[in-house]
Design a protein around this motif. Structure first.
Motif, PDB file in Angstrom:
ATOM      1  N   PRO A 184       0.833  -1.211   0.000  1.00  0.00           N
ATOM      2  CA  PRO A 184       0.000   0.000   0.000  1.00  0.00           C
ATOM      3  C   PRO A 184       0.864   1.256   0.000  1.00  0.00           C
ATOM      4  CG  PRO A 184      -0.802  -1.591   1.616  1.00  0.00           C
ATOM      5  CD  PRO A 184       0.517  -2.119   1.132  1.00  0.00           C
ATOM      6  N   GLY A 185       0.455   2.246  -0.789  1.00  0.00           N
ATOM      7  CA  GLY A 185       1.139   3.528  -0.785  1.00  0.00           C
ATOM      8  C   GLY A 185       2.333   3.655  -1.706  1.00  0.00           C
ATOM      9  N   VAL A 186       2.637   2.608  -2.502  1.00  0.00           N
ATOM     10  CA  VAL A 186       3.802   2.695  -3.388  1.00  0.00           C
ATOM     11  C   VAL A 186       3.476   3.388  -4.712  1.00  0.00           C
ATOM     12  CG1 VAL A 186       4.928   0.676  -2.387  1.00  0.00           C
ATOM     13  CG2 VAL A 186       3.388   0.400  -4.354  1.00  0.00           C
ATOM     14  N   GLY A 187       2.200   3.632  -4.994  1.00  0.00           N
ATOM     15  CA  GLY A 187       1.830   4.325  -6.220  1.00  0.00           C
ATOM     16  C   GLY A 187       1.186   3.449  -7.277  1.00  0.00           C
ATOM     17  N   LYS A 188       0.604   2.325  -6.872  1.00  0.00           N
ATOM     18  CA  LYS A 188      -0.005   1.403  -7.845  1.00  0.00           C
ATOM     19  C   LYS A 188      -1.164   2.065  -8.591  1.00  0.00           C
ATOM     20  CE  LYS A 188      -1.120  -1.966  -5.092  1.00  0.00           C
ATOM     21  NZ  LYS A 188      -0.796  -1.277  -3.812  1.00  0.00           N
ATOM     22  N   VAL A 239       0.372 -17.917   1.065  1.00  0.00           N
ATOM     23  CA  VAL A 239      -0.713 -18.882   0.900  1.00  0.00           C
ATOM     24  C   VAL A 239      -1.815 -18.315   0.006  1.00  0.00           C
ATOM     25  CG1 VAL A 239      -0.274 -20.012   3.098  1.00  0.00           C
ATOM     26  CG2 VAL A 239      -1.833 -18.052   3.012  1.00  0.00           C
ATOM     27  N   ASP A 240      -1.567 -17.142  -0.587  1.00  0.00           N
ATOM     28  CA  ASP A 240      -2.565 -16.506  -1.452  1.00  0.00           C
ATOM     29  C   ASP A 240      -2.767 -17.356  -2.697  1.00  0.00           C
ATOM     30  OD1 ASP A 240      -4.296 -14.769  -2.593  1.00  0.00           O
ATOM     31  OD2 ASP A 240      -2.865 -13.166  -2.951  1.00  0.00           O
ATOM     32  N   ARG A 241      -3.954 -17.961  -2.848  1.00  0.00           N
ATOM     33  CA  ARG A 241      -4.237 -18.863  -3.975  1.00  0.00           C
ATOM     34  C   ARG A 241      -5.488 -18.405  -4.731  1.00  0.00           C
ATOM     35  NH1 ARG A 241      -1.440 -23.730  -3.305  1.00  0.00           N
ATOM     36  NH2 ARG A 241      -1.994 -24.018  -5.497  1.00  0.00           N
ATOM     37  N   ASN A 242      -5.535 -17.139  -5.110  1.00  0.00           N
ATOM     38  CA  ASN A 242      -6.697 -16.591  -5.797  1.00  0.00           C
ATOM     39  C   ASN A 242      -6.869 -17.257  -7.162  1.00  0.00           C
ATOM     40  OD1 ASN A 242      -8.460 -14.762  -7.338  1.00  0.00           O
ATOM     41  ND2 ASN A 242      -8.211 -13.397  -5.579  1.00  0.00           N
ATOM     42  N   PRO A 243      -8.075 -17.741  -7.516  1.00  0.00           N
ATOM     43  CA  PRO A 243      -8.299 -18.395  -8.817  1.00  0.00           C
ATOM     44  C   PRO A 243      -8.001 -17.476 -10.001  1.00  0.00           C
ATOM     45  CG  PRO A 243     -10.127 -18.824  -7.319  1.00  0.00           C
ATOM     46  CD  PRO A 243      -9.272 -17.800  -6.657  1.00  0.00           C
ATOM     47  N   LEU A 244      -8.073 -16.152  -9.793  1.00  0.00           N
ATOM     48  CA  LEU A 244      -7.787 -15.215 -10.874  1.00  0.00           C
ATOM     49  C   LEU A 244      -6.379 -15.383 -11.416  1.00  0.00           C
ATOM     50  CD1 LEU A 244      -8.364 -12.579 -12.540  1.00  0.00           C
ATOM     51  CD2 LEU A 244      -7.465 -11.317 -10.567  1.00  0.00           C
ATOM     52  N   TYR A 245      -5.438 -15.778 -10.571  1.00  0.00           N
ATOM     53  CA  TYR A 245      -4.044 -15.838 -10.969  1.00  0.00           C
ATOM     54  C   TYR A 245      -3.803 -16.801 -12.134  1.00  0.00           C
ATOM     55  CZ  TYR A 245      -3.293 -13.476  -6.496  1.00  0.00           C
ATOM     56  OH  TYR A 245      -3.341 -12.597  -5.444  1.00  0.00           O
ATOM     57  N   LYS A 246      -4.627 -17.820 -12.253  1.00  0.00           N
ATOM     58  CA  LYS A 246      -4.443 -18.787 -13.331  1.00  0.00           C
ATOM     59  C   LYS A 246      -4.757 -18.196 -14.700  1.00  0.00           C
ATOM     60  CE  LYS A 246      -5.408 -22.815 -10.430  1.00  0.00           C
ATOM     61  NZ  LYS A 246      -6.263 -24.023 -10.226  1.00  0.00           N
ATOM     62  N   ASN A 247      -5.459 -17.067 -14.716  1.00  0.00           N
ATOM     63  CA  ASN A 247      -5.828 -16.421 -15.973  1.00  0.00           C
ATOM     64  C   ASN A 247      -5.065 -15.121 -16.215  1.00  0.00           C
ATOM     65  OD1 ASN A 247      -7.888 -18.349 -16.645  1.00  0.00           O
ATOM     66  ND2 ASN A 247      -9.195 -17.405 -15.101  1.00  0.00           N
ATOM     67  N   ILE A 248      -3.982 -14.919 -15.464  1.00  0.00           N
ATOM     68  CA  ILE A 248      -3.180 -13.713 -15.619  1.00  0.00           C
ATOM     69  C   ILE A 248      -2.150 -13.926 -16.730  1.00  0.00           C
ATOM     70  CG2 ILE A 248      -1.375 -12.344 -14.488  1.00  0.00           C
ATOM     71  CD1 ILE A 248      -4.196 -11.549 -13.722  1.00  0.00           C
ATOM     72  N   ASP A 249      -1.929 -12.880 -17.545  1.00  0.00           N
ATOM     73  CA  ASP A 249      -0.996 -12.970 -18.674  1.00  0.00           C
ATOM     74  C   ASP A 249       0.260 -12.132 -18.462  1.00  0.00           C
ATOM     75  OD1 ASP A 249      -2.957 -14.503 -20.253  1.00  0.00           O
ATOM     76  OD2 ASP A 249      -4.060 -12.610 -20.257  1.00  0.00           O
ATOM     77  N   GLY A 250       0.310 -11.371 -17.393  1.00  0.00           N
ATOM     78  CA  GLY A 250       1.483 -10.567 -17.092  1.00  0.00           C
ATOM     79  C   GLY A 250       1.380 -10.014 -15.683  1.00  0.00           C
ATOM     80  N   ILE A 251       2.518  -9.706 -15.065  1.00  0.00           N
ATOM     81  CA  ILE A 251       2.550  -9.182 -13.701  1.00  0.00           C
ATOM     82  C   ILE A 251       3.437  -7.945 -13.656  1.00  0.00           C
ATOM     83  CG2 ILE A 251       3.194  -9.630 -11.298  1.00  0.00           C
ATOM     84  CD1 ILE A 251       2.679 -12.576 -11.787  1.00  0.00           C
ATOM     85  N   ILE A 252       2.934  -6.882 -13.021  1.00  0.00           N
ATOM     86  CA  ILE A 252       3.728  -5.681 -12.771  1.00  0.00           C
ATOM     87  C   ILE A 252       3.950  -5.561 -11.268  1.00  0.00           C
ATOM     88  CG2 ILE A 252       3.813  -3.171 -12.929  1.00  0.00           C
ATOM     89  CD1 ILE A 252       2.181  -3.318 -15.457  1.00  0.00           C
ATOM     90  N   LEU A 253       5.210  -5.554 -10.867  1.00  0.00           N
ATOM     91  CA  LEU A 253       5.582  -5.419  -9.452  1.00  0.00           C
ATOM     92  C   LEU A 253       5.992  -3.980  -9.191  1.00  0.00           C
ATOM     93  CD1 LEU A 253       7.742  -8.654  -9.050  1.00  0.00           C
ATOM     94  CD2 LEU A 253       5.339  -8.340  -8.418  1.00  0.00           C
ATOM     95  N   VAL A 254       5.395  -3.356  -8.173  1.00  0.00           N
ATOM     96  CA  VAL A 254       5.607  -1.938  -7.913  1.00  0.00           C
ATOM     97  C   VAL A 254       6.200  -1.744  -6.519  1.00  0.00           C
ATOM     98  CG1 VAL A 254       4.554   0.346  -7.982  1.00  0.00           C
ATOM     99  CG2 VAL A 254       3.544  -1.513  -9.326  1.00  0.00           C
ATOM    100  N   TYR A 255       7.262  -0.927  -6.428  1.00  0.00           N
ATOM    101  CA  TYR A 255       7.838  -0.619  -5.127  1.00  0.00           C
ATOM    102  C   TYR A 255       8.252   0.849  -5.082  1.00  0.00           C
ATOM    103  CZ  TYR A 255      12.547  -0.767  -7.215  1.00  0.00           C
ATOM    104  OH  TYR A 255      13.664  -0.513  -7.975  1.00  0.00           O
ATOM    105  N   ASN A 256       8.377   1.376  -3.879  1.00  0.00           N
ATOM    106  CA  ASN A 256       8.791   2.751  -3.640  1.00  0.00           C
ATOM    107  C   ASN A 256      10.304   2.772  -3.474  1.00  0.00           C
ATOM    108  OD1 ASN A 256       9.346   5.306  -2.693  1.00  0.00           O
ATOM    109  ND2 ASN A 256       7.924   5.230  -0.968  1.00  0.00           N
ATOM    110  N   MET A 257      11.003   3.492  -4.339  1.00  0.00           N
ATOM    111  CA  MET A 257      12.464   3.516  -4.286  1.00  0.00           C
ATOM    112  C   MET A 257      12.990   4.237  -3.050  1.00  0.00           C
ATOM    113  SD  MET A 257      13.792   3.896  -8.222  1.00  0.00           S
ATOM    114  CE  MET A 257      12.809   5.343  -8.636  1.00  0.00           C
ATOM    115  N   GLN A 258      12.133   4.970  -2.343  1.00  0.00           N
ATOM    116  CA  GLN A 258      12.541   5.595  -1.088  1.00  0.00           C
ATOM    117  C   GLN A 258      12.448   4.639   0.103  1.00  0.00           C
ATOM    118  OE1 GLN A 258       9.960   9.202  -1.100  1.00  0.00           O
ATOM    119  NE2 GLN A 258      11.912  10.300  -0.951  1.00  0.00           N
ATOM    120  N   ASP A 259      11.727   3.551  -0.088  1.00  0.00           N
ATOM    121  CA  ASP A 259      11.526   2.580   0.995  1.00  0.00           C
ATOM    122  C   ASP A 259      11.798   1.189   0.431  1.00  0.00           C
ATOM    123  OD1 ASP A 259      10.801   1.048   3.138  1.00  0.00           O
ATOM    124  OD2 ASP A 259       8.679   1.601   3.116  1.00  0.00           O
ATOM    125  N   MET A 260      13.020   0.697   0.580  1.00  0.00           N
ATOM    126  CA  MET A 260      13.404  -0.558  -0.038  1.00  0.00           C
ATOM    127  C   MET A 260      12.775  -1.762   0.657  1.00  0.00           C
ATOM    128  SD  MET A 260      14.832   0.505  -2.614  1.00  0.00           S
ATOM    129  CE  MET A 260      15.082  -1.136  -3.257  1.00  0.00           C
TER     130      MET A 260
END
Length: 238
Positions: free
Chosen positions: A29-33, A115-136
């Motif tokens: 939360p708060g990284v700018g997604k 343990v996150d096993r959301n059924p949506l993940y099986k239909n995902i075609d790409g993932i974007i990982l977002v982080y705040n460069m001020q808070d590693m």
């Protein structure tokens, strides 16, 4: 306004024939997604967030159109006279295939875990990982955010089901793009390349100021990386 209405009518006509690519956006939360998703989903056809967004208790989804190049055609001759010396070459228009891209942003009220096993993940075609460069720490948390989706995708992929052991880092796995935000506030970037999750996942990484509308301007380096990522997501979908 008339041009916008015409484009919307064209969009409605092709909607049934256009396939969908789903992109999962993950991070603390708060990284700018949300701001990042606003930039990624913005287009001439859907210029405002209200015209392209749906939401529920778990996800906020924004959608846009993406033009995927089918083939790269060679230059073709353009004859201007009977003399071969007057012959010139032109680049033909590359045929493009339209796809809807849906960006799934998990709401901040939803916690993560391995343990996150959301059924949506099986239909995902790409993932974007977002982080705040001020808070590693937000960068380190990406390993936990991505574990559940990668596990679901690895187990459901047909190439991995044939194997005795599931390989989460398989070359057949989902395309991943890593995004570092708060570029405008960063004074020093201390993370070494070998310790970066983008390096570990062998994925592209961009650094961005999500409040700058020109951060993803056409012909820019970030725009090129995002477009290549979406193209790979289409290929993964295929």
């Amino acid at each position: 306004m008339a041009n916008y209405q015409r484009r919307m009518r064209e969009l409605q006509q092709i909607e049934e024939d256009v396939r969908t690519v789903r992109i999962l956006i993950l991070g603390d939360p708060g990284v700018g997604k949300t701001s990042l998703t606003n930039l990624l989903a913005n287009s001439e056809i859907t210029p405002t967030r209200s015209s392209r967004t749906v939401a529920d208790s778990e996800w906020t989804v924004q959608a846009r159109l993406h033009e995927y190049p089918r083939v790269n055609l060679p230059l073709t001759p353009e004859w201007t006279s009977t003399s071969s010396s007057d012959r010139s070459f032109r680049s033909p228009q590359t045929p493009e295939e339209l796809y809807f891209v849906e960006f799934y942003d998990k709401n901040d009220s939803v916690t993560y875990g391995r343990v996150d096993r959301n059924p949506l993940y099986k239909n995902i075609d790409g993932i974007i990982l977002v982080y705040n460069m001020q808070d590693m720490r937000s960068h380190d948390h990406l390993h936990d955010w991505i574990y559940g989706p990668l596990r679901e995708l690895s187990e459901s992929h047909p190439m991995n089901r044939k194997r005795k052991r599931t390989c989460m880092m398989s070359l057949h796995n989902v395309p991943i793009l890593v995004v570092g935000t708060m570029l405008d506030k960063l004074r020093k970037r201390s993370l070494r390349r070998t310790g970066n999750i983008a390096y570990q996942l062998r994925s592209e990484e961009i650094f961005i100021n999500c409040q700058d509308q020109n951060s993803l301007c056409e012909m820019g380096r970030n725009y090129g990386k995002v477009r290549n990522f979406l193209n790979r997501a289409v290929e993964f979908r295929k």
